[in-house]
Every structure is written in C-alpha cells, then in structure tokens.
Design a protein around this motif. Sequence first.
Motif, PDB file in Angstrom:
ATOM      1  N   ALA A   1       0.865  -1.182   0.000  1.00 16.05           N
ATOM      2  CA  ALA A   1       0.000   0.000   0.000  1.00 16.05           C
ATOM      3  C   ALA A   1       0.898   1.227   0.000  1.00 16.05           C
ATOM      4  O   ALA A   1       1.506   1.560   1.019  1.00 16.05           O
ATOM      5  N   SER A   2       0.988   1.879  -1.163  1.00 13.46           N
ATOM      6  CA  SER A   2       1.958   2.956  -1.289  1.00 13.46           C
ATOM      7  C   SER A   2       1.676   3.754  -2.543  1.00 13.46           C
ATOM      8  O   SER A   2       0.752   3.454  -3.311  1.00 13.46           O
ATOM      9  N   GLY A   3       2.486   4.783  -2.763  1.00 15.44           N
ATOM     10  CA  GLY A   3       2.438   5.505  -4.020  1.00 15.44           C
ATOM     11  C   GLY A   3       3.120   4.685  -5.096  1.00 15.44           C
ATOM     12  O   GLY A   3       4.074   3.943  -4.815  1.00 15.44           O
ATOM     13  N   PRO A   4       2.658   4.763  -6.342  1.00 15.58           N
ATOM     14  CA  PRO A   4       3.212   3.916  -7.409  1.00 15.58           C
ATOM     15  C   PRO A   4       4.675   4.169  -7.703  1.00 15.58           C
ATOM     16  O   PRO A   4       5.340   3.333  -8.313  1.00 15.58           O
ATOM     17  N   GLN A   5       5.221   5.297  -7.260  1.00 15.93           N
ATOM     18  CA  GLN A   5       6.622   5.588  -7.529  1.00 15.93           C
ATOM     19  C   GLN A   5       7.552   4.554  -6.908  1.00 15.93           C
ATOM     20  O   GLN A   5       8.665   4.343  -7.396  1.00 15.93           O
ATOM     21  N   PHE A   6       7.097   3.858  -5.856  1.00  8.73           N
ATOM     22  CA  PHE A   6       7.960   2.873  -5.210  1.00  8.73           C
ATOM     23  C   PHE A   6       8.124   1.610  -6.054  1.00  8.73           C
ATOM     24  O   PHE A   6       9.001   0.795  -5.784  1.00  8.73           O
ATOM     25  N   LEU A   7       7.295   1.468  -7.081  1.00  9.00           N
ATOM     26  CA  LEU A   7       7.483   0.325  -7.975  1.00  9.00           C
ATOM     27  C   LEU A   7       8.782   0.441  -8.773  1.00  9.00           C
ATOM     28  O   LEU A   7       9.293  -0.562  -9.270  1.00  9.00           O
ATOM     29  N   ASN A   8       9.315   1.644  -8.887  1.00 12.38           N
ATOM     30  CA  ASN A   8      10.600   1.801  -9.565  1.00 12.38           C
ATOM     31  C   ASN A   8      11.696   1.055  -8.804  1.00 12.38           C
ATOM     32  O   ASN A   8      12.603   0.477  -9.405  1.00 12.38           O
ATOM     33  N   LYS A   9      11.596   1.084  -7.483  1.00  9.71           N
ATOM     34  CA  LYS A   9      12.565   0.345  -6.668  1.00  9.71           C
ATOM     35  C   LYS A   9      12.368  -1.152  -6.835  1.00  9.71           C
ATOM     36  O   LYS A   9      13.344  -1.909  -6.929  1.00  9.71           O
ATOM     37  N   VAL A  10      11.111  -1.597  -6.902  1.00  9.29           N
ATOM     38  CA  VAL A  10      10.826  -3.013  -7.126  1.00  9.29           C
ATOM     39  C   VAL A  10      11.346  -3.442  -8.493  1.00  9.29           C
ATOM     40  O   VAL A  10      11.913  -4.525  -8.655  1.00  9.29           O
ATOM     41  N   GLN A  11      11.169  -2.579  -9.480  1.00  9.44           N
ATOM     42  CA  GLN A  11      11.650  -2.882 -10.823  1.00  9.44           C
ATOM     43  C   GLN A  11      13.163  -3.109 -10.832  1.00  9.44           C
ATOM     44  O   GLN A  11      13.669  -4.018 -11.507  1.00  9.44           O
ATOM     45  N   GLU A  12      13.866  -2.305 -10.082  1.00 10.07           N
ATOM     46  CA  GLU A  12      15.325  -2.408 -10.062  1.00 10.07           C
ATOM     47  C   GLU A  12      15.800  -3.639  -9.294  1.00 10.07           C
ATOM     48  O   GLU A  12      16.739  -4.312  -9.714  1.00 10.07           O
ATOM     49  N   ASN A  13      15.129  -3.940  -8.179  1.00  8.57           N
ATOM     50  CA  ASN A  13      15.614  -5.000  -7.294  1.00  8.57           C
ATOM     51  C   ASN A  13      14.926  -6.348  -7.475  1.00  8.57           C
ATOM     52  O   ASN A  13      15.493  -7.381  -7.107  1.00  8.57           O
ATOM     53  N   ALA A  14      13.697  -6.346  -7.997  1.00  9.62           N
ATOM     54  CA  ALA A  14      12.942  -7.604  -8.122  1.00  9.62           C
ATOM     55  C   ALA A  14      12.045  -7.561  -9.354  1.00  9.62           C
ATOM     56  O   ALA A  14      10.821  -7.481  -9.242  1.00  9.62           O
TER      57      ALA A  14
END
Length: 439
Positions: free
Chosen positions: A280-293
């Motif tokens: 549950a967060s702002g979609p901008q944190f998916l950039n971190k997921v994209q990089e790491n997972a």
Amino acid sequence: MTRNKMMLALVLMVAMIVTAACGGANSNTKSDANNNAAATDAPKDPVTIEFWTMQLSPTFDDYIKNVISNFEKENADIKVKWVDIPWGDMEKKILASVASKTAPDVANLNPQFASKLAELDALVNMDEMVDKATIDTYFEGVWKSNTFNGKTFGIPWYLSSEITMYNTDIFKAAGLDPEKAPATYEELAQVAKTIKEKTGKYAWFPNMDGSKVLEGMVSDGIQLTDADMKKSAFNTPEAVAFFQYYTDLYKQDLIPREVVTEGHSKAIDMYQAGSLAILASGPQFLNKVQENAPDVLKATKSAPSVAGKTGKKNVAAMNLVVPKQSKHQEAAVKFSVYMTNAENQVTFDKIVPILPSIETALEDPYFNTLPESPTPIDRARIVSAAQLKDSEVLVPPMKNYDEIKKAIVEELQAAMLGKKSAEDAVKQAAARVDAELAK
C-alpha cells in the motif's frame, strides 16, 4: 541522472512527501497597496525573491532552473534566487530564519509542518492573495488541506496518492482471484487470513511510522477532534473497534511482528522479496521493485487503495508558502502560482511519478491513457491518477500534530502488544490528545 539517484529522489519526494496555462501570472494574485505595502514591488526596479526547496537538487536542477528562467522572461521585474535545503535540515532552518527575520520569500513545505508556521501567524493568507478563479483550478480538498484557523497558508504543488499494488502470484498460490484486490478493511482481513493459511506469507504491512493510522481512522468515519480542534472526539465504540481490528490481526499473526518497530521501508523490502502480497503505497515505489525484483514487478497489478466505511481515500500534498516577512509578497505569490500551473506540473510529473494539484492537468493523456505495451508502473500511474478526484487530505493540519500522532500510535501499539485493552488504549490516547490540544 543515474538510476540510483532517480530512485533516491523518488523516495525523498514521497517522504516529503504527498491551473492556468504556462504564462504570466499578473491576473492570478490580488494586490492591496493600502493594506499590504510589503506586497507592492517597485515597478521599474527588479526585485529578487528567494525560493527554498527540500532536497530537489541536483536531481531536478534542469527542471527547476528552466521554470525559473521562463518565469523571469515573462516577469522582467522579478528575479528568483533558488536555494535547495537538505530534507533533514528544512524544519530547523525555516524556523531559525523566521525567528531571525531572514525567512525566504517562498518555501516548499508539507501541510503539517507549514501549519506550525501558520500557528505562529507567520504565513500570508492565500485566500486573500490569489484570485478565486485561480483558486478554483486546484483540487478543492487539497486547497483546503492548507487551512489553519480559517486561513489558507499555502498553494498546493505536487501530490502522491496511495494505491494497492499486489503480487498476483501470491494471490494465485492462495487460491484468490488475481483480478480482485481487497477494497475494504473487512476484505483485507479476510485476504490476510487466507494468504497466511495457504502460503505462510503475510498479505499486508500496516505503516505506523507516518500518518496512516490517523488517516485510516478518518476513512473509517472516526472524527479525531471537535470542529474547533480544542478537544479529542474519538473516545468512541467505533475507535475501539478500529484499535481492536489491528490488535486482532497482530495477535493472530496476520501482520508482521515488525509493524511495531519498523515502517514503510520494511514493507517495500518484504514486497520485493516476495514475502508480502500487498504494498500500500504511491506507485513511484514500484521503480525500486523494478530495479531490485523484476519478477515481482512483472506479477504486480494495481487497484484503488483500501478504504474504511466512508470510502474516503487519502492524498499526500506538498505546497508552497510565502512568509509574512517577505518584502515582496505579491511577487512571491505570483511565482508560486506560476510554479504550480498545469503546464509546469505536468512536465514535473513526467520526470518523477507524482500527481498534479491542478484538476485540469489530469486531462493530459499521460494520466489517463496507457501507452502501447504498458508496464505495471504505467498501469499503477493510471489507477493512482483516476482515484485522485475522489481523494482528499484526510488529516487536516492541527496544533502539536506530531505529538498527537505519536500518542495515538503508541496507544494502539500498546493494545496490539497486549499491554492494555483496545478500550483503555483509546481512552488513554484521547486523554493524551486532549493534553496536547490544550497546550
């Protein structure tokens, strides 16, 4: 800009975290030379206004400098000096500058911190400085979030809207419909139970290091204070039920033990590690997921945020304020309106995944049309923008907010840890809030 720098910028902006066409703002501000001599600039002599931001340099140097350059070209009588302040230093520096009468002309702050200056009557009233036609271009609920004691102390700049991002692989493994995310707290509790029983994983990591607990209470129809913000108003059966909801999830091991000691960053770590089903967060944190997972990102779908009984959803806002100490208030407000106009906001939003505070800016296809071969990040952006019109800042600025937030969260955690009943925790939280409001 390196990817790591962009990722850092994304996280910082949300932690701060959370229109008129691009052109001269002469018609956007009100001038009253008789009542506000400080707001009247010499017509022939260029004046210099100082603009403070929070940790936007060097990542966004090109954007900020370009907006300033365009503004100066259209307003030859005004020059803008940009000063970027580290995030952790802003509160200390702005308070010190006000105390020493060296405050900047424009400052980038969030509503809760800006309200501390508003409480000191240190900021100009934007309802008096900005014309109604311009005010009406901003989202009404976001504009009102900058109100303290009946005065509007800031102009909304950029926003962040939390959504539900979930790992469909975990949903499938638990026998859940991967096309259906929980929409209410009741559904979330059931999903958490099913996922834990079927997979051993956790579904949800409640964020307790920010304002999420208080926002959840308001979304559930619980009034935090009376209308005058002089006394708490949540010592009610509804608040007890809300505290009991978290307590039951914790005692049944349906939310991680770490929720009482760690915050949002832990939720991101668990989500990208594949051990948490919902972020549950702002979609901008998916950039971190994209990089790491990247595999987790590939399995990610997005849905509107979980809401309480009222259906209300929260939006986090950042704003621009003008201290009363400014000798050039009208120029400072004119620049603030220009910085936050639709064209400038859309340009900024395409650099970093944030949302505009100007309603017409959402008409840009970037916010409502998926590109060819959309990524999970593209889809998350569309979901986030779509729910913005139905979102508002759920917790208004209030006196001693940090201590009020601390009191409520600490008492809730005490109930979760079995140190007291939910009823006693609510009663103690209300008493502590009353003490803060009475100061």
